[in-house]
Structure formats: C-alpha cells, structure tokens
Design a protein around this motif. Sequence first.
Motif, PDB file in Angstrom:
ATOM      1  N   ARG A  34       0.617  -1.263  -0.087  1.00 47.57           N
ATOM      2  CA  ARG A  34       0.146   0.484   0.039  1.00 47.57           C
ATOM      3  C   ARG A  34       0.483   1.235  -0.345  1.00 47.57           C
ATOM      4  O   ARG A  34       1.139   1.881  -0.710  1.00 47.57           O
ATOM      5  N   VAL A  37       1.891   1.689  -3.447  1.00 44.59           N
ATOM      6  CA  VAL A  37       1.383   2.152  -4.405  1.00 44.59           C
ATOM      7  C   VAL A  37       0.681   3.383  -3.975  1.00 44.59           C
ATOM      8  O   VAL A  37       0.007   4.476  -4.738  1.00 44.59           O
ATOM      9  N   GLY A  38       1.181   4.343  -3.360  1.00 45.64           N
ATOM     10  CA  GLY A  38       0.337   5.453  -3.223  1.00 45.64           C
ATOM     11  C   GLY A  38      -0.541   5.431  -2.411  1.00 45.64           C
ATOM     12  O   GLY A  38      -1.310   6.620  -2.136  1.00 45.64           O
ATOM     13  N   PHE A  39      -0.454   4.644  -1.348  1.00 51.91           N
ATOM     14  CA  PHE A  39      -2.493   4.704  -0.528  1.00 51.91           C
ATOM     15  C   PHE A  39      -1.641   4.944   0.575  1.00 51.91           C
ATOM     16  O   PHE A  39      -3.656   4.948   1.558  1.00 51.91           O
ATOM     17  N   ARG A  43       1.898   6.435  -9.969  1.00 47.52           N
ATOM     18  CA  ARG A  43       0.927   5.888  -9.926  1.00 47.52           C
ATOM     19  C   ARG A  43      -0.091   5.328 -11.744  1.00 47.52           C
ATOM     20  O   ARG A  43      -0.682   4.360 -11.853  1.00 47.52           O
ATOM     21  N   SER A  44       1.087   6.390 -13.276  1.00 43.97           N
ATOM     22  CA  SER A  44       0.688   6.110 -14.256  1.00 43.97           C
ATOM     23  C   SER A  44       1.639   4.635 -14.973  1.00 43.97           C
ATOM     24  O   SER A  44       1.024   4.022 -15.761  1.00 43.97           O
ATOM     25  N   TYR A  60      -2.414  -1.721 -10.020  1.00 43.58           N
ATOM     26  CA  TYR A  60      -2.897  -2.672  -8.413  1.00 43.58           C
ATOM     27  C   TYR A  60      -3.571  -3.412  -7.978  1.00 43.58           C
ATOM     28  O   TYR A  60      -4.826  -2.767  -8.710  1.00 43.58           O
ATOM     29  N   PRO A  67      -5.578  -4.813  -5.361  1.00 43.65           N
ATOM     30  CA  PRO A  67      -5.585  -4.710  -3.790  1.00 43.65           C
ATOM     31  C   PRO A  67      -6.331  -5.977  -3.177  1.00 43.65           C
ATOM     32  O   PRO A  67      -6.456  -7.044  -3.816  1.00 43.65           O
ATOM     33  N   PRO A 113     -11.731  -4.855  -4.505  1.00 45.06           N
ATOM     34  CA  PRO A 113     -12.815  -4.205  -4.314  1.00 45.06           C
ATOM     35  C   PRO A 113     -13.093  -4.006  -5.265  1.00 45.06           C
ATOM     36  O   PRO A 113     -12.806  -3.073  -6.340  1.00 45.06           O
ATOM     37  N   LEU A 114     -14.728  -4.236  -5.306  1.00 46.19           N
ATOM     38  CA  LEU A 114     -14.835  -3.029  -7.212  1.00 46.19           C
ATOM     39  C   LEU A 114     -16.691  -2.840  -6.860  1.00 46.19           C
ATOM     40  O   LEU A 114     -16.902  -3.047  -5.592  1.00 46.19           O
ATOM     41  N   ARG A 174     -11.750   2.191 -15.684  1.00 46.63           N
ATOM     42  CA  ARG A 174     -10.986   2.224 -15.004  1.00 46.63           C
ATOM     43  C   ARG A 174     -10.059   2.623 -15.957  1.00 46.63           C
ATOM     44  O   ARG A 174      -9.334   3.744 -15.623  1.00 46.63           O
ATOM     45  N   LEU A 204     -10.072   6.316 -15.840  1.00 41.78           N
ATOM     46  CA  LEU A 204      -9.252   6.936 -14.601  1.00 41.78           C
ATOM     47  C   LEU A 204      -7.681   7.069 -14.850  1.00 41.78           C
ATOM     48  O   LEU A 204      -7.523   7.932 -14.591  1.00 41.78           O
ATOM     49  N   LYS A 205      -7.150   5.749 -16.023  1.00 41.32           N
ATOM     50  CA  LYS A 205      -5.891   5.373 -15.922  1.00 41.32           C
ATOM     51  C   LYS A 205      -6.002   6.618 -17.045  1.00 41.32           C
ATOM     52  O   LYS A 205      -3.901   6.221 -17.667  1.00 41.32           O
ATOM     53  N   ASP A 238      -8.773  -5.530 -14.857  1.00 47.61           N
ATOM     54  CA  ASP A 238      -8.331  -3.832 -14.172  1.00 47.61           C
ATOM     55  C   ASP A 238      -6.439  -3.624 -13.771  1.00 47.61           C
ATOM     56  O   ASP A 238      -6.407  -2.577 -14.374  1.00 47.61           O
ATOM     57  N   THR A 255     -13.449   0.235  -2.430  1.00 53.22           N
ATOM     58  CA  THR A 255     -13.080   0.413  -3.658  1.00 53.22           C
ATOM     59  C   THR A 255     -12.307   1.779  -3.695  1.00 53.22           C
ATOM     60  O   THR A 255     -11.836   2.172  -4.025  1.00 53.22           O
ATOM     61  N   ARG A 284      -4.539   9.548   1.486  1.00 51.96           N
ATOM     62  CA  ARG A 284      -4.266   8.483   0.495  1.00 51.96           C
ATOM     63  C   ARG A 284      -2.392   8.313   1.561  1.00 51.96           C
ATOM     64  O   ARG A 284      -2.108   7.691   1.019  1.00 51.96           O
TER      65      ARG A 284
END
Lengths: 319, 248
Positions: free
Chosen positions: A48, A51-53, A76-77, A81, A83, A87-88, A101, A104-105, A148, B90, B246
């Motif tokens: 985590r 991946v910057g969470f 992130r680009s 990732y 997890p 989660p969906l 997704r 978003l990316k 994803d 999510t 974050r």
Amino acid sequence: MTAAISVEKLTKRYGVHAAVDDVSFEVARGEVVGFLGPNGAGKSTTLRILVGFLGATSGRARIEGHDVVDDPDAARSALGYMPEAVPLYPEMRVREYLRFRAELKGVGRAARVSAVGRAMDLARIKDVADTLIEHLSKGYRQRVGLADALVSDPRVLVLDEPTAGMDPNQIREVRDLIKSLGGEHTVLLSTHILPEVEASCARVVVIDKGRLVAEGKPGELARLRTPPRLEVIVRGTWKAAVARVAEVKLLDSRTEGDVEHLTLETPMDEDDRATAAEKLVEALVADGVRIRSVAAGKATLEEVFTALTSEEKVEEVAT
Amino acid sequence: MRGFWPIFKRELFAYFVTPLAFVLILAFVFWQGLHFYLLVRSFAQATEASIDQGPVQAFFGGDVFYYLPLILICPAITMRLFAEERRSGTIETLLTTPVSSVGVVLAKFTAAMVAYLAMWAPTLLYIVIMKRAGDIDWRVVGTSYLGVLGVGAQYIALGTMMSAVARSQLVALILSSIVILGFFLLGLGEFVLDEGPARELCAYMSVWSQMGELSKGIVDSRRLVLDGSLTLFPLFVTNRLVDAWRWG
C-alpha cells in the motif's frame, strides 16, 4: 538503469508497533518477484505504501524512478495495482467497470475499447463481459481485479494475493499469465501460499513481523535453509538400522500396508550427505530390510518458510 | 482536477442505475405535489391577493414544506458518496489511479448536485401550471431557483463532507441531517431572539430569509457569498480528508 520498483528503508509505525520495519528491496525491470510472508507480516502495508495508498513513517518508495510521494501521478500512471480484497462496484457490468478504470488511468478514448478487450482476454473474463459484478463468483471477481490492473498496460504490476479464492484451474491460468507478463512487465506479487512463488516467481523476498528476513531465488532459498531430505521406502524392521546411522535423523514415517515410507534429514554438506546415504543403505541391508526406493527429497518452500520465519532462526538467516 | 470526468460519470451512473435516485425523486415529487396542491387550495380560497405573497413565494420557502424535505433528502443523496467507497474498499482502487484529490471530491459533489437538481426539475411543471392561472415573472422564478441551487449546494457540500467523515452511510445521513437542521434552526433565531448581535448572526445565516428574498426577486450578494463559503468550506475539509487517507 533505475529499478522498476525500489523500496528504501521503509518503516511504518502505528504508535510503538512497527507494521513495516526498515524494509529495503529492489525489483529490476521485467522481473517477477514474489513477496512472501505469513498473514500479518506487513505485506499489504508495504504494498500500500508502494502504490501510494498509505504514507510511510520513514523511508522511500519509487516506481520506475518516480517517488510515490513527490511525484505520485507519474508513479501511479506506471502502475497497475490489485488490492487484496479486490473491491469492485457491484452495480456495474464488467465491461463498464473496465472502461471506467481505463479512463481513470488515462487510456485515451480511441484506445479504450481495445485496451478493455485485451485485458479481458488476458484475464479470461470475456464470457462475463456483460454480467453485473455483483453476480460474479469470487474467482471471477479476482480476475476482474486482475484485468483492471492490466487494463492500462502498465509497466509495473503490484498484485496483492492475486489467486486467493480461485479454483485450481483458475490458479494455474493466472500463474501462467503472471509468468508470461514477465520480461515486458515488472511484477511484484504478494502471497502466503508458497507453491505460488515457486510456480511463477524468479525471485522471492521474504518478510515476517515487518522485517525482511530473506531474499533470493526460490530454489536457492530452499537449498540454503533446509537440510536435504532422503525419502526411503522399505519393507521390514528398519528402526534399529536407522538408529545406528548417526548422520541421519528420522523426521517422519508412515505405514502403507506392509511398506514403510521414511523421511530422513541428512547433513547439509553434499559429501557428508552421500556418505550418510551409503551408510544408511548398508545398515538397512545388513538388517535384512528390503529397500524399495531411495530418493533425494526436495524441500518445499513451505518448510523453508517455516524455518525462516520461526523465531530463533530469523537473525541468523537475515540477508 | 485529474479524474473529474470519469468519476463524475460513474457517480451519476451509480445514482440512476441503483434505485436510490428514483426513490428520492419520487418521494420528493410526491411531497412537492402535496405542497402544491395545498397551496392551490389555499390560494383558491383567498379573497385578496398580495403582490409579494403569491404562489411562487409560497412555493419557494414561504412555508416549512420547502425546508423539511431538504433536511432529509440532501443527506440521503450524499450519504453514499465516500462512506460506501470506504466500506467496500473501492476507495483504495480509486485513489491508487492517477487522480487528484480535488478531482475526486469535485466529481462526487457535482454528481450529487446534478441528482439534486434532477429532483427539482419536475417542479418546473408547477410553474407552468401557475402560468395558466395567472401571470408569472420569469425573473422571479429564476432567482427562486437560484435560491434552490444556493441552499442545495451548501447542504450537498456538507453531506459530502459527512460522508467522508463517517464510515457508514447511516451515520453520514444522521450527522448531516443534524447539522443541516441545526443551521436551519439557527436561522429561525431571527424570529425568536431579541435585538442584538446574536439575532444579527441568525438573520444572516437564515435560509428562510434568504429564500424569502430570492423568491421575491431580491438578490443579495451577501447571501450568495455565504452560500459560496458554506459550500467551499466543507469541500475543502473533504479534500483534506481524502489526502489524509492517501498519506495517513
């Protein structure tokens, strides 16, 4: 050349408890690395942060040379990732979700349809493309999560327990997929299931209680840490003979009909091991025991892992 | 602002693909229909008509029928925005894509505003019906809807923040309802308190007075500045919260 993933003296503390304690490792471009540890070892926490969470208490993490804190968007680009819990959004269809997704990316409008198609092909979820995610089984959800991670064709993939909840066929498919991703992509996958690492990873990083305990090729680790085994199948009264040979230690024996399967521990040194095997066979023959088979047993990573992470051995094997 | 557009689209999709938006719109339209029916009856029986107490003024904040649904329905629109993402996890996949926290917050807020305005859209029909029975000043209708927008923006922003504060949708709903009700009651202080700074403050904060003015066509920039501040502040806090997840 900069490493695809570089983790430097990463520490994450919750109060006095260190979930991750001074962990450093690197993953070269194109490498598939297993990140191994029992539950609660700090695998997910490390990933985590990577991946910057999650923010680290101290230390640095870089993806393709981009610091995840100073240059998060670039890091992130470059990243796909998945997890642990996958989660969906249950109310979306698989295809809709992957399109969302991809957008978003930052996958461009023109490339999006083909990117989603390719990801669904790789993860083998074409057949559920128009199914609502809430109706999918655990194995399928897992593969949607994998699709994803793949949808933006990222250079670096970070997968947290990617095969959890899949049936054996699906697991094999995913392992093959991960293997095939190596070379072009860099993959860091965490797991507590050891055959997974043996099956798909070229290198393994072992973590326990937040600390790095070992690093190396799965085979190397195995040879390094557990004394080699001898698997012997005999018929007759073997106990006295085995007891006479000081070099071997009986680990396990099980009876199948009138046949006994013995697992013996032999010395680490190769010559000593050969001598021990000779002596054992001699002793068994002398006692009139019939030998059906003598084979070198392969220590599984499972055993290595127990050895590496059991309390007293941690310090001595730390690299 | 990176990530605004896809998140905005997904949020709107989530409102209208799950029955939530339709249930809320249905409840709201039913309530306003009742409101309108009562107004029509009351005005039909009235013998004298006053210029600044017409049906438009009555409909837009002239009585408690306007405020009651907002106290419940705005929080119901916003409750799932962040609480649901955090419950289901999510939020982790969302925030590990190259999106900015500002983009995430504004996308969710804007989607909730669109749902809120969609809820008000059917009420335009009542204006058309009123037009058949008498004259309608469209500028006054315009300022009335400006009031709807301003009051809605602050309630939706507050709800967005509460959804980020609370982990469960229900707690987010309750918290934002309580705070919105608190603001509403504070405004009523204008009619209760004695002359003094407390009453001044209440009068300034009063949505009742704000809607009263706007529904008569009076646009007071102080009210709009207040609406703007009460919208931006919660959004700012929400943005900080998202950053904290974050890097926490």
